[in-house]
Design an enzyme around this catalytic site. Structure first.
Site, PDB file in Angstrom:
ATOM      1  N   CYS A  65       0.818  -1.228   0.000  1.00 59.37           N
ATOM      2  CA  CYS A  65       0.000   0.000   0.000  1.00 59.37           C
ATOM      3  C   CYS A  65       0.847   1.272   0.000  1.00 59.37           C
ATOM      4  CB  CYS A  65      -0.964  -0.007   1.173  1.00 59.37           C
ATOM      5  SG  CYS A  65      -2.162  -1.351   1.039  1.00 59.37           S
ATOM      6  N   ASN A 102     -10.021   0.034  -0.828  1.00 60.93           N
ATOM      7  CA  ASN A 102      -8.564   0.104  -0.726  1.00 60.93           C
ATOM      8  C   ASN A 102      -7.964  -0.494  -2.001  1.00 60.93           C
ATOM      9  OD1 ASN A 102      -5.851  -0.217  -0.144  1.00 60.93           O
ATOM     10  ND2 ASN A 102      -6.181  -1.072   1.896  1.00 60.93           N
ATOM     11  N   HIS A 129      -3.189   7.503   1.690  1.00 62.13           N
ATOM     12  CA  HIS A 129      -3.586   6.175   1.218  1.00 62.13           C
ATOM     13  C   HIS A 129      -4.989   5.901   1.741  1.00 62.13           C
ATOM     14  CE1 HIS A 129      -3.904   2.008   0.443  1.00 62.13           C
ATOM     15  NE2 HIS A 129      -3.737   1.633   1.699  1.00 62.13           N
TER      16      HIS A 129
HETATM   17  O1  UT7 Z   1      -3.943  -0.752   3.295  1.00 63.29           O
HETATM   18  C1  UT7 Z   1      -3.040  -1.144   4.212  1.00 63.29           C
HETATM   19  C2  UT7 Z   1      -3.365  -1.584   5.436  1.00 63.29           C
HETATM   20  N1  UT7 Z   1      -4.646  -2.044   5.801  1.00 63.29           N
HETATM   21  C3  UT7 Z   1      -5.356  -1.329   6.654  1.00 63.29           C
HETATM   22  O2  UT7 Z   1      -5.006  -0.204   6.940  1.00 63.29           O
HETATM   23  C4  UT7 Z   1      -6.530  -1.956   7.324  1.00 63.29           C
HETATM   24  C5  UT7 Z   1      -6.460  -1.690   8.784  1.00 63.29           C
HETATM   25  N2  UT7 Z   1      -7.550  -2.246   9.571  1.00 63.29           N
HETATM   26  C6  UT7 Z   1      -8.824  -1.828   9.445  1.00 63.29           C
HETATM   27  O3  UT7 Z   1      -9.131  -0.993   8.620  1.00 63.29           O
HETATM   28  C7  UT7 Z   1      -9.848  -2.388  10.406  1.00 63.29           C
HETATM   29  O4  UT7 Z   1      -9.178  -3.082  11.433  1.00 63.29           O
HETATM   30  C8  UT7 Z   1     -10.884  -3.313   9.745  1.00 63.29           C
HETATM   31  C9  UT7 Z   1     -11.796  -2.493   8.881  1.00 63.29           C
HETATM   32  C10 UT7 Z   1     -10.177  -4.375   8.924  1.00 63.29           C
HETATM   33  C11 UT7 Z   1     -11.734  -3.967  10.821  1.00 63.29           C
HETATM   34  O5  UT7 Z   1     -12.332  -3.002  11.668  1.00 63.29           O
HETATM   35  P1  UT7 Z   1     -12.241  -3.160  13.245  1.00 63.29           P
HETATM   36  O6  UT7 Z   1     -13.031  -2.080  13.830  1.00 63.29           O
HETATM   37  O7  UT7 Z   1     -10.791  -3.258  13.618  1.00 63.29           O
HETATM   38  O8  UT7 Z   1     -13.014  -4.529  13.478  1.00 63.29           O
HETATM   39  P2  UT7 Z   1     -12.488  -5.866  14.149  1.00 63.29           P
HETATM   40  O9  UT7 Z   1     -11.486  -6.545  13.265  1.00 63.29           O
HETATM   41  O10 UT7 Z   1     -12.113  -5.562  15.551  1.00 63.29           O
HETATM   42  O11 UT7 Z   1     -13.818  -6.724  14.115  1.00 63.29           O
HETATM   43  C12 UT7 Z   1     -14.978  -6.332  14.863  1.00 63.29           C
HETATM   44  C13 UT7 Z   1     -16.059  -7.373  14.633  1.00 63.29           C
HETATM   45  C14 UT7 Z   1     -15.582  -8.791  14.807  1.00 63.29           C
HETATM   46  O12 UT7 Z   1     -16.606  -9.518  15.449  1.00 63.29           O
HETATM   47  P3  UT7 Z   1     -16.510  -9.846  17.041  1.00 63.29           P
HETATM   48  O13 UT7 Z   1     -15.233 -10.619  17.187  1.00 63.29           O
HETATM   49  O14 UT7 Z   1     -16.483  -8.514  17.699  1.00 63.29           O
HETATM   50  O15 UT7 Z   1     -17.759 -10.626  17.256  1.00 63.29           O
HETATM   51  C15 UT7 Z   1     -15.426  -9.298  13.399  1.00 63.29           C
HETATM   52  O16 UT7 Z   1     -15.585 -10.673  13.301  1.00 63.29           O
HETATM   53  O17 UT7 Z   1     -16.548  -7.280  13.301  1.00 63.29           O
HETATM   54  C16 UT7 Z   1     -16.544  -8.573  12.704  1.00 63.29           C
HETATM   55  N3  UT7 Z   1     -16.322  -8.427  11.277  1.00 63.29           N
HETATM   56  C17 UT7 Z   1     -17.314  -8.208  10.400  1.00 63.29           C
HETATM   57  N4  UT7 Z   1     -18.631  -8.083  10.539  1.00 63.29           N
HETATM   58  C18 UT7 Z   1     -19.375  -7.839   9.446  1.00 63.29           C
HETATM   59  C19 UT7 Z   1     -15.157  -8.460  10.603  1.00 63.29           C
HETATM   60  N5  UT7 Z   1     -15.365  -8.276   9.292  1.00 63.29           N
HETATM   61  C20 UT7 Z   1     -16.706  -8.100   9.133  1.00 63.29           C
HETATM   62  C21 UT7 Z   1     -17.525  -7.861   8.032  1.00 63.29           C
HETATM   63  N6  UT7 Z   1     -18.859  -7.742   8.229  1.00 63.29           N
HETATM   64  N7  UT7 Z   1     -17.030  -7.743   6.776  1.00 63.29           N
END
Ligand code: UT7
Length: 323
Positions: free
Chosen positions: A113, A280, A250
């Protein structure tokens, strides 16, 4: 002093738009979750015949047109991508051939990225070192082809597309009043490999593999790493957050973009956001956002523009330039 000045910009996107609503029928997700957690509303997905090279060629042609140049005027093509058409030859060489260019040289650069920030830095070094006068810098990706479409934690986040700029050598005074790249700052730390990687490759599995990410772990590091390289850019130039006309980050997640801008003290009205439209697109996200803001008249000649990115590796970096 020689400066690398942006002379043209262009983009190319696949024909097909994939909405959050469509993703609801593919994995256990919701439009509400995706919008709230990421800001993404839709992304473009490459179809048959659309590849990293074909999208890159489209962006390159648009950038050359905008610059009033042809491929004959270019001496170097740098392509930032993690999703090349082939393991080799480089996608840059493929694009060079598609443009009918048989002089000069072309190579790929892989920093995930942060690829576009790395590529601009590399182009600037070649220009200032006298090795090239006009460089096509292209960020182009088809991440849809390395996604695991059964993994809701990653497949909703990424999209395909390409953006390009033409950088040209111009004489400057060596002060911040010059147009062109004023400073570049790059960092990497391979200790973070397992937080964002592809589980395949020519020398390990002999397969292409799929993207794997511990999103929360990446998120935790993002704002700190981004702001550190931006502060280094300020130290190198004497410029401050108040001098920034446009922040073009980004586009991974609206929450990371907002958090970084807030920590830097840059008002959100000065931040270019396209993650809602493109998702992204990795190395393509910054040139896609740059072109959006330059073509609708937000970014004007003379503006101070700050680019920053962070991604797999980890790699991260920033570029400060005067448009
Ligand atoms: O481009 C280079 C680098 N990449 C990034 O910069 C990405 C960085 N990370 C992020 O943008 C975020 O961490 C994400 C968007 C990937 C995730 O957001 P988050 O607020 O960190 O969510 P999380 O991973 O803590 O997940 C929260 C909940 C989980 O459920 P539980 O464990 O709380 O029950 C996940 O299983 O959301 C769930 N979850 C989803 N739910 C619905 C994860 N993906 C999804 C989804 N739809 N697609």
């Amino acid at each position: 002093m020689i400066r690398s000045v942006v002379r043209g910009f262009g983009t190319a996107l696949p024909k097909r738009v994939l909405t959050n609503a469509e993703l609801e029928s593919m994995v256990d997700t919701s439009d509400e979750w995706i919008v709230q957690r990421t800001g993404i509303q839709q992304r473009y997905i490459a179809g048959e015949g659309e590849t990293t090279a074909s999208l890159g060629e489209g962006a390159a042609r648009a950038a050359l047109d905008k610059a009033g140049l042809t491929a004959a005027d270019i001496d170097l093509i740098i392509v930032a991508t993690s999703t090349p058409d082939n393991t080799f030859p480089a996608t840059a060489v493929n694009i060079q051939n598609r443009l009918g260019m048989h002089h000069g040289f072309a190579f790929d650069l892989q920093a995930v990225c942060s690829g576009f920030v790395y590529a601009v830095t590399t182009a600037d070094a070649y220009i200032r070192g006298g090795l090239a006068k006009r460089v096509l810098v292209i960020g182009t990706e088809t991440f849809s082809r390395i996604l695991d479409w059964t993994d809701r934690t990653t497949c909703v986040l990424f999209g395909d597309g390409a953006g390009a700029i033409v950088l040209e050598a111009r004489e400057g005074t060596g002060t911040n009043t010059d147009r062109g790249v004023l400073t570049t700052q790059l960092r990497s730390d391979g200790a973070h490999r397992d937080k964002l990687f592809v589980d395949g490759g020519p020398s390990t599995t002999g397969t292409v593999g799929h993207l794997r990410m511990e999103g929360r772990e990446v998120f935790k590091h993002a704002v700190g790493m981004i702001t550190d390289v931006v502060y280094s850019s300020f130290d190198a130039t004497g410029l401050t957050a108040d001098d920034i006309d446009w922040l073009v980050p980004h586009q991974a997640n609206k929450r990371i973009i907002d958090g970084s801008a807030k920590k830097l003290g840059i008002p959100l009205e000065k931040v270019v956001v396209t993650v809602d439209q493109h998702g992204n697109t990795s190395a393509a996200s910054i040139p896609l956002a740059l072109a959006a803001a330059a073509s609708d008249g937000r970014i004007k000649e003379g503006d101070i523009v700050l680019l920053e990115a962070m991604g797999g590796g980890f790699t991260w970096g920033a570029v400060l330039l005067r448009w």
